[in-house]
Motif scaffolding. Structure first.
Motif, PDB file in Angstrom:
ATOM      1  N   UNK A 250       6.891  -3.861 -13.452  1.00 23.13           N
ATOM      2  CA  UNK A 250       8.063  -3.118 -12.990  1.00 23.13           C
ATOM      3  C   UNK A 250       7.695  -1.891 -12.152  1.00 23.13           C
ATOM      4  N   UNK A 251       6.408  -1.556 -12.106  1.00 28.74           N
ATOM      5  CA  UNK A 251       5.972  -0.392 -11.319  1.00 28.74           C
ATOM      6  C   UNK A 251       5.722  -0.853  -9.889  1.00 28.74           C
ATOM      7  N   UNK A 252       6.671  -0.537  -9.010  1.00 29.45           N
ATOM      8  CA  UNK A 252       6.576  -0.927  -7.606  1.00 29.45           C
ATOM      9  C   UNK A 252       5.795   0.128  -6.827  1.00 29.45           C
ATOM     10  N   UNK A 253       4.824  -0.333  -6.068  1.00 27.36           N
ATOM     11  CA  UNK A 253       4.009   0.580  -5.271  1.00 27.36           C
ATOM     12  C   UNK A 253       4.696   0.885  -3.949  1.00 27.36           C
ATOM     13  N   UNK A 254       4.401   2.090  -3.447  1.00 24.72           N
ATOM     14  CA  UNK A 254       4.992   2.552  -2.189  1.00 24.72           C
ATOM     15  C   UNK A 254       3.886   3.008  -1.244  1.00 24.72           C
ATOM     16  N   UNK A 255       4.221   3.103   0.015  1.00 21.24           N
ATOM     17  CA  UNK A 255       3.305   3.617   1.036  1.00 21.24           C
ATOM     18  C   UNK A 255       2.686   4.925   0.554  1.00 21.24           C
ATOM     19  N   UNK A 256       1.362   5.019   0.640  1.00 28.11           N
ATOM     20  CA  UNK A 256       0.657   6.248   0.307  1.00 28.11           C
ATOM     21  C   UNK A 256       0.317   6.432  -1.165  1.00 28.11           C
ATOM     22  N   UNK A 257       0.753   5.495  -2.027  1.00 32.58           N
ATOM     23  CA  UNK A 257       0.442   5.630  -3.453  1.00 32.58           C
ATOM     24  C   UNK A 257      -1.070   5.607  -3.678  1.00 32.58           C
ATOM     25  N   UNK A 258      -1.482   6.303  -4.720  1.00 30.28           N
ATOM     26  CA  UNK A 258      -2.890   6.341  -5.129  1.00 30.28           C
ATOM     27  C   UNK A 258      -2.994   5.635  -6.467  1.00 30.28           C
ATOM     28  N   UNK A 259      -3.751   4.542  -6.481  1.00 32.37           N
ATOM     29  CA  UNK A 259      -3.908   3.725  -7.684  1.00 32.37           C
ATOM     30  C   UNK A 259      -5.373   3.766  -8.099  1.00 32.37           C
ATOM     31  N   UNK A 260      -5.604   4.031  -9.372  1.00 29.24           N
ATOM     32  CA  UNK A 260      -6.959   4.039  -9.908  1.00 29.24           C
ATOM     33  C   UNK A 260      -7.027   3.085 -11.087  1.00 29.24           C
ATOM     34  N   UNK A 261      -8.056   2.235 -11.081  1.00 30.38           N
ATOM     35  CA  UNK A 261      -8.345   1.348 -12.200  1.00 30.38           C
ATOM     36  C   UNK A 261      -9.449   2.010 -13.009  1.00 30.38           C
ATOM     37  N   UNK A 262      -9.180   2.260 -14.274  1.00 26.52           N
ATOM     38  CA  UNK A 262     -10.110   3.002 -15.120  1.00 26.52           C
ATOM     39  C   UNK A 262     -10.540   2.152 -16.308  1.00 26.52           C
ATOM     40  N   UNK A 263     -11.834   2.177 -16.567  1.00 23.57           N
ATOM     41  CA  UNK A 263     -12.388   1.508 -17.739  1.00 23.57           C
ATOM     42  C   UNK A 263     -12.957   2.579 -18.646  1.00 23.57           C
ATOM     43  N   UNK A 264     -12.517   2.595 -19.893  1.00 22.13           N
ATOM     44  CA  UNK A 264     -13.030   3.559 -20.852  1.00 22.13           C
ATOM     45  C   UNK A 264     -14.135   2.894 -21.649  1.00 22.13           C
ATOM     46  N   UNK A 265     -15.287   3.507 -21.606  1.00 24.53           N
ATOM     47  CA  UNK A 265     -16.450   2.960 -22.278  1.00 24.53           C
ATOM     48  C   UNK A 265     -16.716   3.728 -23.561  1.00 24.53           C
TER      49      UNK A 265
END
Length: 75
Positions: free
Chosen positions: A50-65
């Motif tokens: 449901x989270x729609x991305x928009x122009x200029x969005x900053x997305x980070x994929x994070x893995x917690x170790x």
């Protein structure tokens, strides 16, 4: 085409696009272990579709170790 930032790199994507679709497009390894931030706010896993991305969005994929130091007991 819209430009978004994924882990700091500019990516051109077709909108509309949600977080789940982006994870598939980016071939994210171990998606069950990743946390996602959109514009520095965590997106709940159950909301990814449901989270729609928009122009200029900053997305980070994070893995917690896990890890840390070993506790040694002298005997």
């Amino acid at each position: 085409m819209a430009k978004i930032y994924v882990n700091g790199d500019v990516q051109e994507v077709n909108l509309p696009l949600n977080v789940s679709e982006l994870i598939k497009q980016q071939d994210v390894q171990q998606p069950e272990m990743v946390s996602v931030q959109v514009n520095e706010e965590f997106a709940e896993r159950e909301d990814w579709e449901h989270v729609q991305l928009k122009e200029g969005d900053k997305v980070d994929f994070l893995y917690f170790m896990g890890g840390g130091s070993e506790l040694r007991i002298k005997s």
